[in-house]
Design an enzyme around this catalytic site. Structure first.
Site, PDB file in Angstrom:
ATOM      1  N   LYS A 131      37.240  -9.002  16.026  1.00 40.90           N
ATOM      2  CA  LYS A 131      35.815  -9.366  16.032  1.00 40.90           C
ATOM      3  C   LYS A 131      34.965  -8.110  15.893  1.00 40.90           C
ATOM      4  CE  LYS A 131      31.822 -11.453  16.787  1.00 40.90           C
ATOM      5  NZ  LYS A 131      31.184 -12.289  15.740  1.00 40.90           N
ATOM      6  N   CYS A 158      26.187  -7.458   8.877  1.00 44.26           N
ATOM      7  CA  CYS A 158      26.050  -8.211  10.121  1.00 44.26           C
ATOM      8  C   CYS A 158      24.583  -8.365  10.487  1.00 44.26           C
ATOM      9  CB  CYS A 158      26.814  -7.520  11.252  1.00 44.26           C
ATOM     10  SG  CYS A 158      26.269  -5.850  11.570  1.00 44.26           S
TER      11      CYS A 158
HETATM   12  C1  DHB Z   1      27.972 -12.235  13.119  1.00 40.52           C
HETATM   13  C2  DHB Z   1      27.800 -12.750  11.859  1.00 40.52           C
HETATM   14  C3  DHB Z   1      28.227 -12.045  10.777  1.00 40.52           C
HETATM   15  O1  DHB Z   1      28.112 -12.502   9.512  1.00 40.52           O
HETATM   16  C4  DHB Z   1      28.832 -10.807  10.962  1.00 40.52           C
HETATM   17  O2  DHB Z   1      29.248 -10.124   9.904  1.00 40.52           O
HETATM   18  C5  DHB Z   1      28.994 -10.296  12.227  1.00 40.52           C
HETATM   19  C6  DHB Z   1      28.561 -11.009  13.303  1.00 40.52           C
HETATM   20  C7  DHB Z   1      27.498 -12.972  14.285  1.00 40.52           C
HETATM   21  O3  DHB Z   1      26.515 -13.716  14.182  1.00 40.52           O
HETATM   22  O4  DHB Z   1      28.111 -12.814  15.351  1.00 40.52           O
END
Ligand code: DHB
Length: 311
Positions: free
Chosen positions: A43, A130
């Protein structure tokens, strides 16, 4: 064989999870490591642990998914600690550590500095696509800032890393991002993150389906495959041959995986369909992709990778 060579290691197959799906905790990562996936990614980590947005924040729909998670994660120290232990206990099973930033430029640099100073030596996927603090576009939509950021990181960072990109929709933008990335010794680029800020409306209630941001969220699944394939293809055609491509977006079947490979991807990530189907998706996809190779008379992925036909 489905063996996939990626940055100097040969994996049993090219399939991975896409970051965000089934990779929040050591327990989830252990399950990925024990699954039929060839490799996996953690993650996206921010400097501090985050709760993320209020729920509902991820919803599956017929043709895909919509999410605005808000970067929930256990913090960089957690993933770095897990990664260091994991590479010591399973040196033969490389994986990728995803690193993001919620606060923008300086946090990206600080996070990479912490990894540089750690005992982790494996691959990092720097997530330039992100969600951020409001007021700035995501990093990879700002070509100048992306150039500045990579310049600053490469001034001290000596370990292998690549970048996760958002989708681009204009030929000029393909040219621009490739020109920026080609200045650096990146090991890979991952195309694509979700198509940003879509809106899904529930037919029964005339309302949005996720709570954050008034219902706007990143779109994945079947909706995004043509965009993903175009980005894999366009970047493959423009990037230095030493920069490999990870193909992500709309992989539901062996055929989808095959098409990403035709466009030039070396590894393949599965997000929405992994979330819908669970870890068994990797056995199904490997069986379906292998059947396609056999039907076409290919002995290996190398025989057709990047060899998309044109008219
Ligand atoms: C999240 C969404 C994304 O597209 C990403 O690359 C990283 C995190 C999120 O909302 O947690």
């Amino acid at each position: 064989t489905l063996q996939a060579t990626f940055y100097g290691h040969t994996y049993d197959n090219p399939f991975m999870n896409a970051s965000g799906v089934h990779c929040m905790t050591t327990t989830e990562l252990d399950a990925l490591a024990d699954s039929a996936a060839g490799s996996f990614v953690t993650k996206s980590a921010t400097a501090e642990a985050r709760e993320g947005n209020p729920e509902p924040r991820y919803v599956n729909v017929d043709l895909g998914s919509i999410n605005s998670m808000g970067l929930p994660n256990l913090g960089l120290d957690y993933y770095l600690d897990d990664a260091i232990k994991r590479q010591a206990s399973h040196p033969d099973q490389p994986f990728v550590m995803s690193v993001a930033s919620y606060q923008g430029f300086n946090e990206y640099v600080a996070n990479m500095r912490k990894i540089q100073e750690s005992d982790y030596t494996g691959l990092v996927e720097l997530n330039l696509s992100c969600p951020n603090v409001p007021g700035k576009p995501q990093m990879a939509y700002d070509f100048e800032d992306t150039d500045k950021l990579l310049t600053e990181i490469f001034a001290f960072y000596t370990k292998p890393f690549g970048v996760k990109l958002p989708p681009y929709f204009d030929i000029m933008h393909f040219d621009k991002i490739a020109a920026v990335l080609n200045q650096f010794d990146l090991k890979f680029v991952n195309c694509i993150n979700s198509i940003g800020n879509g809106l899904y409306i529930d037919e029964a209630t005339d309302t949005v389906v996720i709570k954050p941001k008034g219902g706007f969220g990143g779109i994945g699944g079947e909706y995004v495959k043509p965009t993903a394939l175009a980005n894999v293809r366009a970047l493959k055609q423009r990037l230095n041959p030493s920069i490999e491509i990870i193909g992500t977006g709309g992989i539901l079947t062996g055929r989808d995986a095959y098409e990403h490979l035709l466009c030039g991807a070396s590894m393949l990530q599965v997000g929405t369909q992994l979330e819908k189907e669970g870890l068994g998706v990797f056995e199904r996809l490997t069986a379906e992709l292998l059947a396609i190779l056999e039907a076409k008379g290919y002995a290996s992925i190398a025989e057709f990778k990047g060899m998309l036909g044109t008219l």
